[in-house]
Design an enzyme around this catalytic site. Structure first.
Site, mmCIF file in Angstrom:
data_model
loop_
_atom_site.group_PDB
_atom_site.id
_atom_site.type_symbol
_atom_site.label_atom_id
_atom_site.label_comp_id
_atom_site.label_asym_id
_atom_site.label_seq_id
_atom_site.Cartn_x
_atom_site.Cartn_y
_atom_site.Cartn_z
ATOM 1 N N HIS A 179 0.867 -1.185 0.000
ATOM 2 C CA HIS A 179 0.000 0.000 0.000
ATOM 3 C C HIS A 179 0.897 1.227 0.000
ATOM 4 O O HIS A 179 1.284 1.734 1.042
ATOM 5 C CB HIS A 179 -0.904 -0.015 1.228
ATOM 6 C CG HIS A 179 -2.080 0.911 1.108
ATOM 7 N ND1 HIS A 179 -3.377 0.458 1.008
ATOM 8 C CD2 HIS A 179 -2.150 2.260 1.053
ATOM 9 C CE1 HIS A 179 -4.193 1.488 0.910
ATOM 10 N NE2 HIS A 179 -3.468 2.602 0.933
ATOM 11 N N HIS B 32 1.363 4.756 -2.281
ATOM 12 C CA HIS B 32 0.848 5.626 -3.341
ATOM 13 C C HIS B 32 1.969 6.350 -4.075
ATOM 14 O O HIS B 32 2.832 6.975 -3.459
ATOM 15 C CB HIS B 32 -0.117 6.648 -2.753
ATOM 16 C CG HIS B 32 -1.421 6.064 -2.304
ATOM 17 N ND1 HIS B 32 -2.503 5.942 -3.146
ATOM 18 C CD2 HIS B 32 -1.805 5.539 -1.112
ATOM 19 C CE1 HIS B 32 -3.511 5.389 -2.487
ATOM 20 N NE2 HIS B 32 -3.113 5.126 -1.254
ATOM 21 N N GLY C 26 -10.059 7.479 -2.440
ATOM 22 C CA GLY C 26 -10.734 8.764 -2.348
ATOM 23 C C GLY C 26 -11.626 8.789 -1.118
ATOM 24 O O GLY C 26 -11.568 7.899 -0.268
ATOM 25 N N GLU D 148 -11.177 2.783 6.859
ATOM 26 C CA GLU D 148 -10.301 3.838 7.375
ATOM 27 C C GLU D 148 -11.173 5.012 7.805
ATOM 28 O O GLU D 148 -11.364 5.246 8.992
ATOM 29 C CB GLU D 148 -9.292 4.275 6.314
ATOM 30 C CG GLU D 148 -8.323 5.330 6.836
ATOM 31 C CD GLU D 148 -7.464 5.924 5.735
ATOM 32 O OE1 GLU D 148 -6.404 6.467 6.070
ATOM 33 O OE2 GLU D 148 -7.859 5.882 4.558
ATOM 34 N N ASP E 51 1.855 3.827 3.053
ATOM 35 C CA ASP E 51 0.759 4.608 2.476
ATOM 36 C C ASP E 51 1.325 5.737 1.626
ATOM 37 O O ASP E 51 1.410 5.612 0.415
ATOM 38 C CB ASP E 51 -0.180 5.124 3.564
ATOM 39 C CG ASP E 51 -1.548 5.529 3.009
ATOM 40 O OD1 ASP E 51 -1.794 5.312 1.810
ATOM 41 O OD2 ASP E 51 -2.373 6.047 3.784
#
Length: 368
Positions: free
Chosen positions: A27, A29, A188, A218, A306
């Site tokens: 995970h 980005h 999103g 989350e 993340d």
């Protein structure tokens, strides 16, 4: 290691033995992992005004904004990274450096998660954007190989859950499945944008036998995780930290709700991101983060950064925090890494080879 190519991750001691452990990052980005100096250079080329023009000052601004507790300020950080990722050369550079930063972090398998629909402000279409990112990933892998380092990467294409393009992004993923794209995600604003709103995309991907992970649990709670797993058929859950709302467990004793028991019994992987969860309010501290309790109960937890830039972190730093503040030991780190590799979106023979040739030997060579 050449610090110009593979800089030590922010906040990590170059002599930390955790840095030398083999790692997997699921995970992670792409638009949350740029180098501040790169943003400054690309912004100058694009004519984009930044909140600070000095890389160190810009890094401090990203950190302060991400830790402000203000969602508007947090989202503004991504506007400044996405704004400089609108051309093929920029995307290629960012992807190349993202790979080199993974190598510096000790990562040997990483999945770059990003949303092609957010990179169409100039002259790119989504196919061209995917090709540009893949060129950067390939270049990064080649540079690593020349330096004697092993890394394999893949793209996870992300649809934005508040938009109506998820089917188009799913079709894009299938078009590029044999040239570097390994999975699909939606991301999103989670609250008010349920996974089931994108069921057409998920049904299409399942018919194509293509891997799916979904951001859930989350900002929204158990219902979001339930939809992701049982309605949309996700093989992994992005974050999933709020699964603890479906259990009543104290000191290892108690009961699990139906969904939590399902997640545990079927070993649905949770892509947990401790530092990021603190920033978004999904957890209060590393010491109290649910990842440790979930690990102790046997859930398939994985450790992820993340957004490396916004959280000023890396897999190494996340692991160090868990060791120092949550009582993890080397066997816990190995367990989480085995979990991550076991659910990576690559073929079984590659996962088994990585376990035998990299993961197990790498952990045997290091003592914390």
């Amino acid at each position: 290691m050449d610090q110009t190519l593979f800089p030590t991750p922010h906040g990590v001691d170059a002599d930390d033995p955790i840095l030398r452990l083999p790692k997997v990052s699921l995970h992670d980005h792409l638009d949350g992992g740029l180098r501040p100096a790169t943003i400054v250079e690309l912004a100058s080329e694009a004519g984009h005004t930044l909140p600070a023009d000095d890389p160190a000052d810009l890094a401090a601004w990203f950190s302060a904004s991400a830790n402000s507790g203000d969602l508007t300020r947090y989202l503004e950080t991504f506007e400044n990274t996405i704004a400089v990722m609108q051309t093929a050369p920029a995307l290629t550079r960012v992807a190349r450096e993202w790979v080199l930063d993974q190598v510096a972090d000790g990562v040997f398998y990483a999945e770059a998660r990003w949303a092609p629909e957010q990179h169409l402000r100039a002259d790119l279409d989504m196919d061209a954007a995917v090709i540009a990112v893949q060129a950067g990933l390939d270049e990064g892998e080649a540079i690593a190989a020349e330096a004697g380092r092993v890394i394999r990467t893949g793209q996870i294409l992300t649809g934005m859950r508040h938009a109506n393009n998820s089917l188009a992004v799913a079709e894009l993923a299938i078009r590029h499945r044999d040239t570097g794209v390994v999975g699909f995600d939606i991301a999103g604003g989670e609250a008010g944008n349920p996974p089931a709103a994108h069921l057409q995309a998920f049904d299409f991907l399942h018919r194509e036998c293509f891997p799916v992970t979904i951001h859930a649990g989350e900002a929204a709670g158990v219902e979001s995780i339930l939809e992701a797993v049982q309605v949309c058929g996700a093989q992994r859950i992005g974050h999933g930290v709020r699964i603890v709302e479906d259990m009543d467990v104290v000191d290892g004793n108690g009961t699990l709700g139906r969904l939590a028991a399902w997640i545990l019994d079927h070993q649905v992987p949770l892509e947990l991101c401790p530092s990021s969860n603190l920033q978004t309010g999904a957890a209060g501290s590393i010491a109290d983060h649910p990842i440790t309790g979930l690990k102790d109960l046997g859930f398939a937890v994985t450790v992820n950064p993340d957004n490396r830039l916004m959280s000023a972190t890396s897999v190494t730093r996340e692991m160090r925090l868990l060791v120092d503040e949550a009582g993890w030991d080397q066997s816990d780190l190995e367990w989480a890494t085995v979990n991550a590799l076991g659910c990576a979106f690559i073929p079984l023979d590659a996962r088994e080879r990585f376990i035998d040739e990299i993961l197990i030997p790498g952990f045997e060579r290091i003592t914390l």
